[in-house]
Scaffold this active site. Structure first.
Site, PDB file in Angstrom:
ATOM      1  N   GLY A 146       5.341  31.355  20.700  1.00 28.48           N
ATOM      2  CA  GLY A 146       5.024  32.734  21.086  1.00 28.48           C
ATOM      3  C   GLY A 146       4.474  32.895  22.482  1.00 28.48           C
ATOM      4  O   GLY A 146       5.138  32.563  23.468  1.00 28.48           O
ATOM      5  N   GLY A 177       9.128  30.300  16.191  1.00 31.54           N
ATOM      6  CA  GLY A 177       8.846  30.084  14.769  1.00 31.54           C
ATOM      7  C   GLY A 177       9.030  28.638  14.332  1.00 31.54           C
ATOM      8  O   GLY A 177       8.212  28.112  13.574  1.00 31.54           O
TER       9      GLY A 177
END
Ligand code: AMP
Length: 400
Positions: A356, A379
């Site tokens: 992220g 992810g």
């Protein structure tokens, strides 16, 4: 030695090789706005083409949910892909299975490549439907997975193909697995983790896994406030998950039992408003005023974190140490990231980062290229940090 096949193990000349890529790149008005992902897969494709494989490139794009959506077609990717391959032509087939795909694959000569339409136009991709996986597999003879960032999904093009065809990791996948392996599975010790970001509630599994594996855990960002609060330090109006205090104490206890040293900030940069260039002051962590918010770690913490990192051989980093998007609260993240980059450059630290906002924070600090490895996998990287075995990676191991 890798416990999975790589391109070195495949004899690809004159063979049709299905290559799973992640071409889910940022696009605006049909144009690619950031070609990083395309450039990163070029090495595998070039190597296969040079070895006279017939290359069939597979990818998803967006979330069309099993339906054909013109805005999510992979057609606009053929040209940028061709550019990344030094101008080699990239054919395009309007479906990833059925007559269009079969015809396009049949037309391939050794050393040529075709890109097939978005896998997710068929619901069978995400459902890992055996009939869909069979149709895909029937297009080729060998399978290469170069999409680590999609390998936390047991989709047809990820696990289904690895189960049906002789399978190997592409060069990007191989580099990612090698980097991650040397960071947590067989690291040089001491190993440190820097974990920041907003909340502990989104990173519980990650923290639980890391305290069992690393020697030093440096905590910053909003989540450090929850740990401080749990230890009885008042954090004023700072972002803090008070209902997670008991969980934070459990993590601290687990760390102690596993001999993982936890470092919390000893000072903070505190402001009354969450906005760029808000008036701020550095205060010792026990003296945060009731109306103040800790928006970054202070200079004492930065110095402490840098000093401790200087004794480590391996670093895994996820999450910013402060609200790095708004100056001056980017200072902690930037300084510590630069210190880690310097240690990496000196050869004393192997540094892996990802997930992220971390990539954005390292870009902001200007050190993206100076870490040993930065994963853009989002992810999948986080699931790996949580200690989970990714289905796509497991399928490659089993393919051996
Ligand atoms: P995450 O997605 O959990 O890694 O969180 C990243 C976000 O945490 C970024 O948008 C940061 O601005 C935010 N953040 C980091 N430190 C703080 C802090 N001390 N107070 C408020 N937000 C923070």
């Amino acid at each position: 030695m890798a416990s999975f096949h790589t391109l070195d193990d495949l004899d690809v000349a004159n063979k049709t090789v299905l290559v799973r890529l992640d071409l889910n790149v940022p696009m605006q008005d049909g144009r690619v706005t950031d070609a990083t992902r395309i450039e990163r897969v070029a090495a595998t494709l070039k190597e296969l083409l040079d070895a006279k494989a017939k290359v069939v490139a597979l990818s998803h794009f967006g979330r069309p949910k099993g339906k054909r959506e013109a805005s999510m077609s992979l057609a606009p990717l053929a040209e940028p892909l061709s550019r990344a391959l030094g101008g080699r032509p990239v054919a395009f087939a309007e479906d990833c299975i059925g007559a269009p795909a079969k015809a396009a694959v049949k037309a391939l000569q050794p050393g040529q490549i075709v890109l097939l339409e978005n896998l997710r136009f068929h619901a069978g991709e995400e459902k890992n439907d055996p009939a869909f996986a069979d149709q895909l597999a029937a297009l080729g003879e060998l399978y290469v997975n170069d999409a680590f960032s999609c390998s936390h999904r047991a989709h047809a093009s990820i696990t289904g193909l690895a189960e049906r065809l002789p399978a190997a990791a592409g060069r990007l996948m191989q580099a990612e697995l090698d980097a991650l392996g040397s960071a947590l599975e067989r690291p040089e010790r001491p190993v440190a983790a820097v974990v920041g970001g907003a909340k502990i509630s989104t990173k519980l599994e990650l923290l639980g896994n890391l305290v069992a594996k690393v020697d030093l855990l440096i905590l910053g960002g909003g989540m450090a406030n929850t740990f401080l609060f749990a230890e009885g330090t008042p954090v004023g109006k700072s972002l803090c998950e008070q209902d997670m205090a008991a969980t934070a104490r459990e993590i601290l206890a687990k760390a102690k039992a596993r001999k993982c040293e936890i470092l919390l900030p000893i000072d903070g940069r505190v402001a009354k408003e969450f906005k760029a260039n808000a008036h701020s002051a550095v205060v010792p962590i026990e003296l945060v005023p009731g109306d103040g918010m800790i928006l970054d770690v202070g200079p004492g913490s930065i110095e402490l974190f840098e000093r401790k990192l200087g004794r480590c051989k391996t670093l895994v980093w996820n999450g910013p140490l402060g609200a790095f998007e708004i100056p001056p609260f980017d200072e902690g993240t930037t300084q510590v990231a630069r210190a880690a980059a310097k240690l990496t450059k000196n050869g004393s630290l192997m540094s892996v980062a990802g997930g992220g906002d971390t990539v954005a924070a390292l870009v902001h600090a200007g050190v993206l290229e100076q870490f040993s490895y930065v994963s853009t996998a989002g992810g999948a990287f986080l699931e790996w940090l949580e200690g989970k075995e990714l289905p796509g990676v497991a399928a490659l191991h089993q393919a051996r």
